[in-house]
Every structure is written in structure tokens, then in C-alpha cells.
Design a protein around this motif. Sequence first.
Motif, short mmCIF file in Angstrom:
data_model
loop_
_atom_site.label_atom_id
_atom_site.label_comp_id
_atom_site.label_asym_id
_atom_site.label_seq_id
_atom_site.Cartn_x
_atom_site.Cartn_y
_atom_site.Cartn_z
N PHE A 96 -42.88 -15.17 -39.37
CA PHE A 96 -42.61 -16.20 -40.37
C PHE A 96 -41.26 -15.94 -41.02
CE2 PHE A 96 -47.16 -15.72 -39.93
CZ PHE A 96 -47.59 -17.03 -39.81
N GLN A 97 -40.53 -17.02 -41.24
CA GLN A 97 -39.26 -16.92 -41.96
C GLN A 97 -39.50 -17.39 -43.39
OE1 GLN A 97 -36.06 -19.50 -40.70
NE2 GLN A 97 -34.53 -18.05 -41.44
N VAL A 98 -39.11 -16.53 -44.33
CA VAL A 98 -39.27 -16.85 -45.74
C VAL A 98 -37.92 -16.64 -46.42
CG1 VAL A 98 -40.56 -16.41 -47.85
CG2 VAL A 98 -41.66 -16.02 -45.64
N VAL A 99 -37.40 -17.71 -47.01
CA VAL A 99 -36.08 -17.66 -47.64
C VAL A 99 -36.21 -18.13 -49.09
CG1 VAL A 99 -33.73 -18.57 -47.58
CG2 VAL A 99 -34.96 -18.16 -45.45
N GLY A 100 -35.58 -17.41 -50.00
CA GLY A 100 -35.53 -17.84 -51.39
C GLY A 100 -36.81 -17.65 -52.17
N ILE A 101 -37.73 -16.88 -51.64
CA ILE A 101 -38.98 -16.58 -52.34
C ILE A 101 -39.05 -15.06 -52.46
CG2 ILE A 101 -41.49 -16.77 -52.29
CD1 ILE A 101 -41.15 -19.23 -50.46
N GLU A 102 -39.28 -14.57 -53.67
CA GLU A 102 -39.24 -13.13 -53.89
C GLU A 102 -40.40 -12.67 -54.76
OE1 GLU A 102 -35.44 -12.49 -55.68
OE2 GLU A 102 -34.34 -13.00 -53.86
N GLY A 103 -40.58 -11.36 -54.83
CA GLY A 103 -41.54 -10.74 -55.74
C GLY A 103 -42.97 -11.14 -55.48
N PRO A 104 -43.72 -11.35 -56.56
CA PRO A 104 -45.14 -11.68 -56.42
C PRO A 104 -45.38 -12.98 -55.65
CG PRO A 104 -44.63 -11.09 -58.69
CD PRO A 104 -43.33 -11.17 -57.96
N GLN A 105 -44.46 -13.91 -55.79
CA GLN A 105 -44.61 -15.18 -55.07
C GLN A 105 -44.50 -14.96 -53.56
OE1 GLN A 105 -41.76 -18.22 -56.11
NE2 GLN A 105 -43.13 -19.86 -55.45
N LEU A 106 -43.59 -14.07 -53.14
CA LEU A 106 -43.45 -13.73 -51.72
C LEU A 106 -44.73 -13.08 -51.22
CD1 LEU A 106 -41.85 -13.37 -49.09
CD2 LEU A 106 -40.97 -11.22 -50.05
N GLN A 107 -45.26 -12.14 -51.99
CA GLN A 107 -46.50 -11.47 -51.59
C GLN A 107 -47.64 -12.47 -51.45
OE1 GLN A 107 -46.57 -8.28 -50.66
NE2 GLN A 107 -48.68 -8.56 -50.04
N GLN A 108 -47.69 -13.43 -52.35
CA GLN A 108 -48.75 -14.44 -52.27
C GLN A 108 -48.59 -15.31 -51.03
OE1 GLN A 108 -49.26 -16.89 -55.74
NE2 GLN A 108 -51.12 -17.82 -54.93
N VAL A 109 -47.37 -15.73 -50.72
CA VAL A 109 -47.14 -16.55 -49.52
C VAL A 109 -47.56 -15.78 -48.26
CG1 VAL A 109 -45.32 -17.54 -48.05
CG2 VAL A 109 -45.34 -18.01 -50.50
N LEU A 110 -47.13 -14.52 -48.18
CA LEU A 110 -47.43 -13.72 -47.00
C LEU A 110 -48.93 -13.40 -46.88
CD1 LEU A 110 -44.41 -11.25 -47.09
CD2 LEU A 110 -44.71 -13.23 -45.58
N SER A 111 -49.61 -13.31 -48.02
CA SER A 111 -51.03 -12.94 -48.02
C SER A 111 -51.97 -14.13 -47.96
CB SER A 111 -51.35 -12.12 -49.29
OG SER A 111 -50.59 -10.94 -49.31
N THR A 112 -51.46 -15.33 -48.20
CA THR A 112 -52.35 -16.49 -48.20
C THR A 112 -51.94 -17.55 -47.17
OG1 THR A 112 -51.14 -17.57 -50.00
CG2 THR A 112 -52.99 -16.16 -50.62
N ALA A 113 -50.71 -18.02 -47.26
CA ALA A 113 -50.28 -19.11 -46.37
C ALA A 113 -50.24 -18.66 -44.92
CB ALA A 113 -48.90 -19.63 -46.80
N CYS A 114 -49.71 -17.47 -44.68
CA CYS A 114 -49.59 -16.99 -43.29
C CYS A 114 -50.96 -16.77 -42.64
CB CYS A 114 -48.73 -15.74 -43.23
SG CYS A 114 -47.02 -16.03 -43.75
#
Length: 168
Positions: A96-114
Amino acid sequence: MSEENTTNNEAAAAEGKAPAGFGIKRVFTKDLSFEVPAGLGAFSLQGQPNVGQDLNTQINRVDDTHYEVVLKVTVTVKMGEDKVAFLAEVHQAGIFQVVGIEGPQLQQVLSTACPQILFPYVRETIDSLAVRGGFAPVLLPQINFDALFVQAVAQAKAQADSQAEADA
């Protein structure tokens, strides 16, 4: 909603940052296992099937904007109390490519959306393995990865709080 995203992306561009973005680069089966421990005897087991499911997510950073997320699911089908009919394990991965998302929000995207994107592949693979193995289809229930993430964060906070109290 799209107006908010446009505004956020324009603000990010004005600050010299890349606009927030998320993309799927590749989805693939990383590992796969199907076992029938009782061999031919598994087909004569009596009793009500009991389906157990174990779920785990592993996140690996590939580079600055790419992450490999692996959803590991193990399904154990027992007949009666403890007689294992079959065991299926699938490690479904995605880049997955994730740009412009950092910190807790990044962790949430990687742990839920993916994992939410990967789970339908796991469901289909487990079902296919069961049928090809000579067993009845297994349709895994949907999983709310957002709720699991909130629960994990709350549990980690509670553990940190209790550790802080023990240290004090």
C-alpha cells in the motif's frame, strides 16, 4: 466530503507537503497452508463443526511511502469437542502507498483500511481450500477492523496506565 479533501489537499500543497493519498499497489498470497491432521479419518468424524478463527496483522515499512501489510488468518475446524477436521492458514499481503498521513492516523489506516481490503481475499481462499479439501464451504463472518483497532488502543493504554501505577 470531497470538498473537505480538496481543501485539505490544497492546504497541504500550500505548505509544501504532498497531499494525503492512499493506494493499493499489489495484493498477493504470501503463505498458504491446509492440513487434515486425521487424514482420511477426518471424513468420518461426527459432531457439530466448531469453527475457530485466529487473526493477526503484521505491518512492514518498505520505503518512505510504501507499506507491506500481511493479514494472517488461521481457521481451525473441529468436530465435537477436540477432533480437528482441518486447519487452514492464509497470509494475505498487500503493498500500500500512503502519502501525507502520519502518526496515529497512519497507524489507524494501516491497521484498519488495509486489513479490510485484504480480508475478502482471505475469506475466498479459506472457503476454496475447504471445498477443494473435500469439506463443506466455510464462510468467515465479516470483521470490524475499526472496532478491533479501538479495542487494541484502549487495551494498550490500560496496560501502560497499570504499568505506570506499578512503577510509582
